[in-house]
Design a protein around this motif. Structure first.
Motif, PDB file in Angstrom:
ATOM      1  N   UNK A 132       0.848  -1.198   0.000  1.00 56.63           N
ATOM      2  CA  UNK A 132       0.000   0.000   0.000  1.00 56.63           C
ATOM      3  C   UNK A 132       0.879   1.242   0.000  1.00 56.63           C
ATOM      4  N   UNK A 133       0.286   2.364  -0.381  1.00 56.71           N
ATOM      5  CA  UNK A 133       1.084   3.582  -0.521  1.00 56.71           C
ATOM      6  C   UNK A 133       1.659   4.046   0.814  1.00 56.71           C
ATOM      7  N   UNK A 134       2.877   4.567   0.769  1.00 56.64           N
ATOM      8  CA  UNK A 134       3.534   5.104   1.954  1.00 56.64           C
ATOM      9  C   UNK A 134       3.762   6.612   1.810  1.00 56.64           C
ATOM     10  N   UNK A 135       3.145   7.203   0.760  1.00 50.84           N
ATOM     11  CA  UNK A 135       3.284   8.647   0.577  1.00 50.84           C
ATOM     12  C   UNK A 135       1.896   9.281   0.553  1.00 50.84           C
ATOM     13  N   UNK A 136       1.778  10.470  -0.007  1.00 51.66           N
ATOM     14  CA  UNK A 136       0.507  11.180  -0.140  1.00 51.66           C
ATOM     15  C   UNK A 136      -0.230  11.338   1.192  1.00 51.66           C
ATOM     16  N   UNK A 137       0.539  11.566   2.270  1.00 47.09           N
ATOM     17  CA  UNK A 137      -0.039  11.815   3.602  1.00 47.09           C
ATOM     18  C   UNK A 137      -0.880  10.655   4.104  1.00 47.09           C
ATOM     19  N   UNK A 138      -0.533   9.425   3.708  1.00 46.15           N
ATOM     20  CA  UNK A 138      -1.297   8.236   4.063  1.00 46.15           C
ATOM     21  C   UNK A 138      -0.855   7.739   5.436  1.00 46.15           C
ATOM     22  N   UNK A 139      -1.753   7.789   6.427  1.00 47.99           N
ATOM     23  CA  UNK A 139      -1.383   7.367   7.773  1.00 47.99           C
ATOM     24  C   UNK A 139      -1.103   5.875   7.852  1.00 47.99           C
ATOM     25  N   UNK A 140      -1.932   5.052   7.213  1.00 49.79           N
ATOM     26  CA  UNK A 140      -1.826   3.603   7.368  1.00 49.79           C
ATOM     27  C   UNK A 140      -0.465   3.074   6.944  1.00 49.79           C
ATOM     28  N   UNK A 141       0.029   3.517   5.791  1.00 47.57           N
ATOM     29  CA  UNK A 141       1.326   3.045   5.324  1.00 47.57           C
ATOM     30  C   UNK A 141       2.428   3.345   6.327  1.00 47.57           C
ATOM     31  N   UNK A 142       2.384   4.559   6.890  1.00 47.55           N
ATOM     32  CA  UNK A 142       3.360   4.936   7.912  1.00 47.55           C
ATOM     33  C   UNK A 142       3.174   4.092   9.173  1.00 47.55           C
ATOM     34  N   UNK A 143       1.911   3.857   9.550  1.00 49.28           N
ATOM     35  CA  UNK A 143       1.625   3.077  10.755  1.00 49.28           C
ATOM     36  C   UNK A 143       2.179   1.661  10.643  1.00 49.28           C
ATOM     37  N   UNK A 144       1.984   1.024   9.473  1.00 50.77           N
ATOM     38  CA  UNK A 144       2.494  -0.341   9.295  1.00 50.77           C
ATOM     39  C   UNK A 144       4.014  -0.363   9.432  1.00 50.77           C
ATOM     40  N   UNK A 145       4.666   0.624   8.826  1.00 54.31           N
ATOM     41  CA  UNK A 145       6.121   0.684   8.909  1.00 54.31           C
ATOM     42  C   UNK A 145       6.568   0.838  10.366  1.00 54.31           C
ATOM     43  N   UNK A 403      -9.083   1.607 -19.562  1.00 56.85           N
ATOM     44  CA  UNK A 403      -8.325   2.832 -19.278  1.00 56.85           C
ATOM     45  C   UNK A 403      -9.222   3.911 -18.683  1.00 56.85           C
ATOM     46  N   UNK A 404     -10.459   4.016 -19.190  1.00 52.32           N
ATOM     47  CA  UNK A 404     -11.393   5.021 -18.664  1.00 52.32           C
ATOM     48  C   UNK A 404     -11.789   4.697 -17.232  1.00 52.32           C
ATOM     49  N   UNK A 405     -11.992   3.395 -16.959  1.00 57.69           N
ATOM     50  CA  UNK A 405     -12.351   2.983 -15.598  1.00 57.69           C
ATOM     51  C   UNK A 405     -11.185   3.234 -14.642  1.00 57.69           C
ATOM     52  N   UNK A 406      -9.977   2.883 -15.059  1.00 58.00           N
ATOM     53  CA  UNK A 406      -8.795   3.089 -14.213  1.00 58.00           C
ATOM     54  C   UNK A 406      -8.609   4.572 -13.882  1.00 58.00           C
ATOM     55  N   UNK A 407      -8.871   5.413 -14.863  1.00 56.86           N
ATOM     56  CA  UNK A 407      -8.724   6.854 -14.648  1.00 56.86           C
ATOM     57  C   UNK A 407      -9.701   7.342 -13.583  1.00 56.86           C
ATOM     58  N   UNK A 408     -10.942   6.829 -13.617  1.00 57.86           N
ATOM     59  CA  UNK A 408     -11.946   7.224 -12.633  1.00 57.86           C
ATOM     60  C   UNK A 408     -11.684   6.600 -11.266  1.00 57.86           C
ATOM     61  N   UNK A 409     -11.107   5.397 -11.254  1.00 56.86           N
ATOM     62  CA  UNK A 409     -10.792   4.754  -9.986  1.00 56.86           C
ATOM     63  C   UNK A 409      -9.826   5.589  -9.158  1.00 56.86           C
ATOM     64  N   UNK A 410      -8.894   6.241  -9.826  1.00 57.36           N
ATOM     65  CA  UNK A 410      -7.892   7.049  -9.125  1.00 57.36           C
ATOM     66  C   UNK A 410      -8.105   8.535  -9.402  1.00 57.36           C
ATOM     67  N   UNK A 411      -9.370   8.932  -9.477  1.00 58.98           N
ATOM     68  CA  UNK A 411      -9.710  10.332  -9.753  1.00 58.98           C
ATOM     69  C   UNK A 411      -9.251  11.229  -8.605  1.00 58.98           C
ATOM     70  N   UNK A 412      -8.939  12.460  -8.981  1.00 56.34           N
ATOM     71  CA  UNK A 412      -8.515  13.435  -7.978  1.00 56.34           C
ATOM     72  C   UNK A 412      -7.231  13.067  -7.279  1.00 56.34           C
ATOM     73  N   UNK A 413      -6.327  12.351  -7.961  1.00 53.95           N
ATOM     74  CA  UNK A 413      -5.042  11.953  -7.371  1.00 53.95           C
ATOM     75  C   UNK A 413      -5.206  11.062  -6.151  1.00 53.95           C
ATOM     76  N   UNK A 414      -6.294  10.294  -6.118  1.00 57.94           N
ATOM     77  CA  UNK A 414      -6.553   9.416  -4.976  1.00 57.94           C
ATOM     78  C   UNK A 414      -5.416   8.423  -4.795  1.00 57.94           C
ATOM     79  N   UNK A 415      -5.083   8.112  -3.540  1.00 61.32           N
ATOM     80  CA  UNK A 415      -3.999   7.170  -3.272  1.00 61.32           C
ATOM     81  C   UNK A 415      -4.499   5.736  -3.231  1.00 61.32           C
ATOM     82  N   UNK A 416      -5.818   5.541  -3.257  1.00 63.73           N
ATOM     83  CA  UNK A 416      -6.363   4.189  -3.350  1.00 63.73           C
ATOM     84  C   UNK A 416      -7.603   4.228  -4.237  1.00 63.73           C
TER      85      UNK A 416
END
Length: 426
Positions: A132-145, A403-416
């Motif tokens: 899972x992401x460890x950047x973009x201000x993501x608490x969970x990734x930092x917590x796991x580490x 490709x269109x679905x993937x773009x919407x899945x991560x809309x707004x620079x979402x980290x998940x």
């Protein structure tokens, strides 16, 4: 508070557990009253002194996600110079909100995750790959580490990436465990039989692994088709900074009673009976920077207070069964996106997908499932039959490019991935 790992607390008699929580609650409320601009007029020292049992917390005001978004700076209870980290909520059902943490809050976060990992049977002998992401201000990734290093495990901070990237890391370092979103674990497992590895377990976040009765849901069954892993579910949020994690019995996530108080409330704000569905409402204990009281998560789940077969006395939180904000009233039937997803997981060709919720010209809810172009007409028809059989209503289906679905899945620079598009309040 000193955060020294001591799992014996989970096995104390029930009356001792409640007395401990009452003492910690009073300490938390006194700190909050003295330091939080938001709560200064919400309760008094007299209210705190009157608490003799946990149910007395019901007299206190609840805190909504809207409160936290609209009055964000009023929750800050320390000087800005004492803030050491800013994280943000995922924004799954709204705009992401910033949460400040103190040094003590980071220590608490590491302790929380170390306790959770030990419940999930992660040890110092493990090498764990975080997918899972460890950047973009993501608490969970930092917590796991933080938690993994606290228990002495080795960590591979791989973060988000393609299955090919993660298999390259696996071949290089040979981890024993993964931290992953279940749907990604399913995708990653498609190649597991052709590659030598020693991965035996995974801690799964973001998506439930069990049904309400704790049986494996379809996503878990799909993962099992690819590889044999001991899957443990963990539930948390940025606001609560505390996790509920499954033990080997897989009968719900255990409450860390020294870190959080859990209430399950009905639509009128009353505590529901044990095992009944209601809104997860939490009071995280020991938070310095932005303490919360009776925070309404918007998630729906059940509390189970019977002693677990593992021997722990602590209550357990069942799988998240839906979100209040995403409740759909379709042709008189109440459903949640999680119920739709359970059917979608029966159809591998229906991935990736999106669930779009709208209102029609009469102000009634309508649901459209957006499927990839690789899903054939015959497969779409089969899916529609299953949806109608399981939900008693029939959503609309729409085909789009991957490709269109993937773009919407991560809309707004979402980290998940955001699989739900709710246009009702847009």
């Amino acid at each position: 508070m000193r955060f020294t790992l001591d799992k014996s607390i989970d096995y104390l008699p029930a009356d001792e557990l409640e007395n401990l929580q009452v003492d910690l609650l009073k300490k938390h409320l006194r700190y909050t009253l003295a330091n939080s601009p938001f709560y200064k007029d919400k309760f008094s020292e007299k209210d705190i002194a009157s608490i003799s049992k946990l149910s007395d917390l019901s007299k206190f005001t609840k805190t909504s996600k809207k409160d936290l978004a609209d009055c964000n700076s009023d929750f800050l209870s320390i000087s800005k110079r004492d803030v050491v980290e800013y994280v943000t909520t995922s924004g799954t059902t709204g705009k992401p909100v910033s949460i400040a943490l103190s040094k003590n809050d980071l220590d608490r976060l590491a302790y929380n995750e170390a306790r959770s990992l030990e419940i999930a049977d992660f040890t110092t002998d493990d090498t764990v790959q975080i997918t899972t992401t460890l950047d973009k201000c993501f608490m969970a990734g930092m917590a796991y580490y933080l938690g993994l290093t606290k228990i002495g495990a080795a960590v591979i901070r791989a973060g988000q990436g393609t299955p090919e990237f993660h298999w390259e890391m696996i071949k290089q370092i040979n981890p024993t465990a993964l931290i992953a979103v279940p749907s990604f674990l399913q995708k990653l497992g498609a190649n597991s039989s052709s590659i030598q590895h020693q991965i035996t377990k995974a801690l799964c976040i973001g998506e439930p692994l069990r049904n309400a009765d704790f049986s494996d849901n379809q996503l878990t069954k799909n993962i099992a088709e690819h590889w044999n892993l001991d899957l443990r579910s963990t539930y948390a949020s940025t606001e609560m900074a505390t996790a509920f994690t499954e033990c080997q019995e897989k009968q719900g996530g255990h409450l860390l009673l020294e870190l959080i108080i859990l209430e399950i409330l009905d639509e009128n704000g009353n505590e529901v009976a044990d095992g009944e569905l209601g809104e997860v409402t939490v009071t995280p204990l020991g938070i310095e920077a932005m303490p919360l009281v009776r925070f309404q998560t918007g998630d729906l789940a059940r509390k189970h207070s019977k002693t677990c077969a593992c021997g722990r006395i602590t209550p357990r939180l069942g799988p998240i069964e839906g979100r209040l904000a995403q409740m759909i009233k379709l042709k008189g039937t109440t459903i949640y996106p999680t119920q739709i997803e359970e059917v979608l997981h029966l159809h591998p060709t229906a991935s990736p997908y999106l669930i779009e919720i709208d209102q029609d010209e009469n102000g009634l809810d309508s649901v459209t499932i957006i499927l990839p172009e690789t899903c054939t007409e015959a497969e779409s028809n089969s899916l529609l039959i299953d949806l109608q059989a399981k939900l008693r209503v029939k959503p609309n289906l729409k085909i789009s490019s991957i490709s269109a679905i993937q773009k919407l899945l991560f809309r707004g620079n979402s980290r998940k991935p955001k699989k739900i598009i709710d246009n009702r309040n847009a």
